[in-house]
Scaffold this active site. Structure first.
Site, mmCIF file in Angstrom:
data_model
loop_
_atom_site.group_PDB
_atom_site.id
_atom_site.type_symbol
_atom_site.label_atom_id
_atom_site.label_comp_id
_atom_site.label_asym_id
_atom_site.label_seq_id
_atom_site.Cartn_x
_atom_site.Cartn_y
_atom_site.Cartn_z
ATOM 1 N N GLY B 69 0.905 -1.142 0.003
ATOM 2 C CA GLY B 69 0.011 -0.019 0.002
ATOM 3 C C GLY B 69 1.000 1.259 -0.221
ATOM 4 O O GLY B 69 0.481 2.246 -0.555
ATOM 5 N N SER B 196 -3.978 -2.985 -0.176
ATOM 6 C CA SER B 196 -2.853 -3.695 0.375
ATOM 7 C C SER B 196 -3.588 -5.256 0.621
ATOM 8 O O SER B 196 -4.464 -5.014 1.489
ATOM 9 C CB SER B 196 -2.355 -3.175 1.615
ATOM 10 O OG SER B 196 -1.237 -3.937 2.259
ATOM 11 N N THR B 234 10.197 -8.455 -11.609
ATOM 12 C CA THR B 234 9.571 -9.564 -12.119
ATOM 13 C C THR B 234 8.275 -9.830 -11.068
ATOM 14 O O THR B 234 8.358 -9.463 -9.945
ATOM 15 C CB THR B 234 10.420 -10.941 -12.082
ATOM 16 O OG1 THR B 234 11.578 -10.489 -12.747
ATOM 17 C CG2 THR B 234 9.900 -12.157 -12.234
ATOM 18 N N CYS B 322 2.837 0.766 11.951
ATOM 19 C CA CYS B 322 3.748 1.292 11.287
ATOM 20 C C CYS B 322 4.644 2.440 12.077
ATOM 21 O O CYS B 322 5.664 2.847 11.897
ATOM 22 C CB CYS B 322 3.385 1.810 10.027
ATOM 23 S SG CYS B 322 2.753 0.750 8.916
#
Lengths: 392, 392
Positions: B69, B196, B234, B322
């Site tokens: 996110g 997310s 990738t 966070c």
């Protein structure tokens, strides 16, 4: 399946899947959480960080986990430009991965000056030219360690020393090297180094950037205080643990890669060059990664070869997977002076831990017929040039 | 374990682990490869893309897979600033996730002008102020849909209409909403929307950015031609497949979240407010996510509550994971006018698919004693205020 495309991606080692599964099934918490179920994961993150640090002889605090090698490459250059705003020049080479070439294209549009160093016909770098190309306003030089298409390696320790003496920071995209080359960031003297886990028998979606201690660093993905404030976003715990396990395994396999895998690659390469006419290697024989062989097949298109190889169950490539589908010939081979026809007729075989001698024998059995078919005759097999009656 | 921290991360659904495992064990190829073993994966990527697109009523071509996110949020703002270089102003709110607040701090240091809109004491937004704050040079407004700490939701459809009328692009961080709120990007009229996967019972390390068709887009992570040239690196196939499966499951669970989970949340919240004295909710009762409750406990520190909850096997948080470990009180609660003591004495409970009534009963049984212990007396339980002899 006969897999000869280990420079594109590698099989996730069963040991690696086993190591990460508990972090999907049971220990799915957020490591930044205050409670035990979450913060116990911090210990596993730090163990994995120590393992990848050991792979490159770094201090664990010098490791920033990212989402991929591309993000690592972008981050190193971006950080240097932001922390050195007075320097507006970036030096790189014409054979870098598109993660660097395209990022530099973007930077040029933003007003930065970019120098793409040319390479010699064998893919090597002119170090005198490199030295002359570093200017007082060069913020960073980014030079890959091993080329993903040819396997040719650059003398990174020397390049780092030149950059240091000229006052520029130095980043190397080392994505193709771990498990093949011994990596010692202290001996190399690099400021930044990028790795990608999925080239190392770990899953996709995880990479790292080594940031030498005391290097000023500006995060690229900016958010929470994860990675000691150097990369936002909830830590990808399962993949980080996987990366750690893969790093351990790679250290144990370094010898195998440089003996057994190298011998298989040499057998394959020599076999093709001997058995099939009008073939030649792209790039220097040495210094080169132990696993990579890039072969030009005259008068034939790589697309056709790959299609027939695929029908025979053989996976190979005509260059970087990241540019598959592009109509342009390989920028690496054209930078080495290959003409368009040669670049379009070249195939990369990249071996790995799981290749066996019978895989190589199978390719050597199938390929002459495939090339012969595409060339519209059977004369392409060198054996057919031999006068009748002589021994093979 | 009694897990009440679903806004930090969620348990990976067993169905999701099952869906992704084949892409770690057997189908580990590179989807950009030319051979069948690789390019067959493109089909699985596109199926997953269609599933996450269906979750938000987008066209699959409007989905860009990212690593999280935070990357999605950074990408939306960065793209708009690069594609509109003449506009140097960004509008956001003071209660956004640190992925936006810290990115805007960084932009300000780079010379951009940032406006952080204040919020009301109940966490709501003054739309007149928002409208007045959009300037001719406002490139983008980024306003979250649902607050991760309080669950309070903003009227995103109206905010999008205001931005459109004033000529600014609009991005919403919708990370907390999927599976809880019906998401229809066409009805909402947003230009960018971030999700997310790990908030949605999928693993960490995968997110998406919705980019409305015909919106100019400058990639953030620049490399190969993956994601139709909009995100290098990738593709993280296993996690993308997992995200797709999680999106399917979330669509099926939307009703459950808004009935059963909402009832559990209300039971928990009402129980705490009734049973424990000197408690109050942070933020509006409605409009709010069905799963989130943020409660202020007077005269007690969240740190102590969380520690004792953890000892009782209960996972909750004092704000965003966070920012755990930060000494600062929650920026969300302080933006709502909470004083430092109140902000430091607040706990977020965030429920989810796997919570049961007995989980809630357990918290309601444990918490009064915990708060009482921390307050140094047993009078904190409201029942103790009741005159003896009266029925409970």
């Amino acid at each position: 399946m006969y897999y000869f495309d280990n420079n594109a991606t590698t099989r996730v080692a069963p040991e690696v899947v086993d190591a990460m599964l508990p972090f999907l099934r049971e220990y799915w918490g957020n490591p930044s959480s205050a409670y035990h179920f979450g913060h116990q994961l911090a210990k596993h993150l730090e163990e994995a960080r120590a393992k990848v640090a050991a792979l490159i002889n770094a201090d664990p605090r010098e490791i920033v986990f990212t989402s991929c090698g591309t993000e690592s490459n972008n981050s190193a250059i971006h950080s240097t430009l932001v922390t050195h705003p007075e320097k507006r020049h970036v030096l790189t080479t014409s054979v870098e991965h598109s993660a660097n070439i395209k990022f530099c294209d973007y930077l040029q549009k933003q007003g930065y000056e970019i120098t793409l160093l040319p390479v010699e016909s064998d893919g090597s770098l002119d170090l005198h030219l490199l030295e002359k190309s570093i200017r007082p306003d060069t913020a960073i030089a980014s030079v890959m360690w091993a080329n993903n298409e040819t396997g040719v390696t650059f003398p990174i320790e020397e390049v780092a020393a030149i950059c240091r003496s000229k006052g520029a920071l130095f980043h190397t995209d080392a994505v193709q090297t771990p498990g093949k080359v011994k990596i010692d960031v202290k001996e190399l003297g690099v400021d930044f180094l990028s790795l990608s886990a999925h080239k190392l028998h770990a899953p996709k979606g995880i990479g790292l950037l080594y940031v030498k201690r005391r290097t000023k660093y500006q995060p690229y993905v900016i958010g929470g205080s994860q990675e000691r404030g150097r990369r936002g976003g909830t830590e990808n715990v399962a993949n980080i643990v996987a990366f750690g396990r893969a790093a351990e395994l790679a250290m144990g396999n370094l010898q195998d890669e440089n003996t057994r895998v190298r011998a298989l690659r040499d057998k394959l390469e020599n076999g093709i060059l001997t058995k099939i006419s009008k073939t030649s290697r792209n790039g220097a024989k040495e210094p080169r990664l132990s696993n990579t062989s890039n072969i030009a097949f005259d008068s034939v298109e790589a697309e056709g070869i790959l299609m027939l190889l695929d029908q025979a169950g053989i996976c190979a490539s005509s260059g970087s997977a990241c540019t598959t589908g592009s109509l342009d010939p390989s920028h690496v081979l054209t930078a080495m002076g290959c003409n368009v026809a040669r670049a379009r007729g070249s195939i990369r075989f990249s071996l790995g831990r799981y290749n066996t001698e019978s895989d190589v024998d199978y390719v050597l059995k199938q390929l002459p017929g495939i090339i012969g078919k595409l060339r519209g005759n059977t004369l392409s097999q060198k054996t057919t040039h031999r006068p009748l009656g002589q021994a093979a």
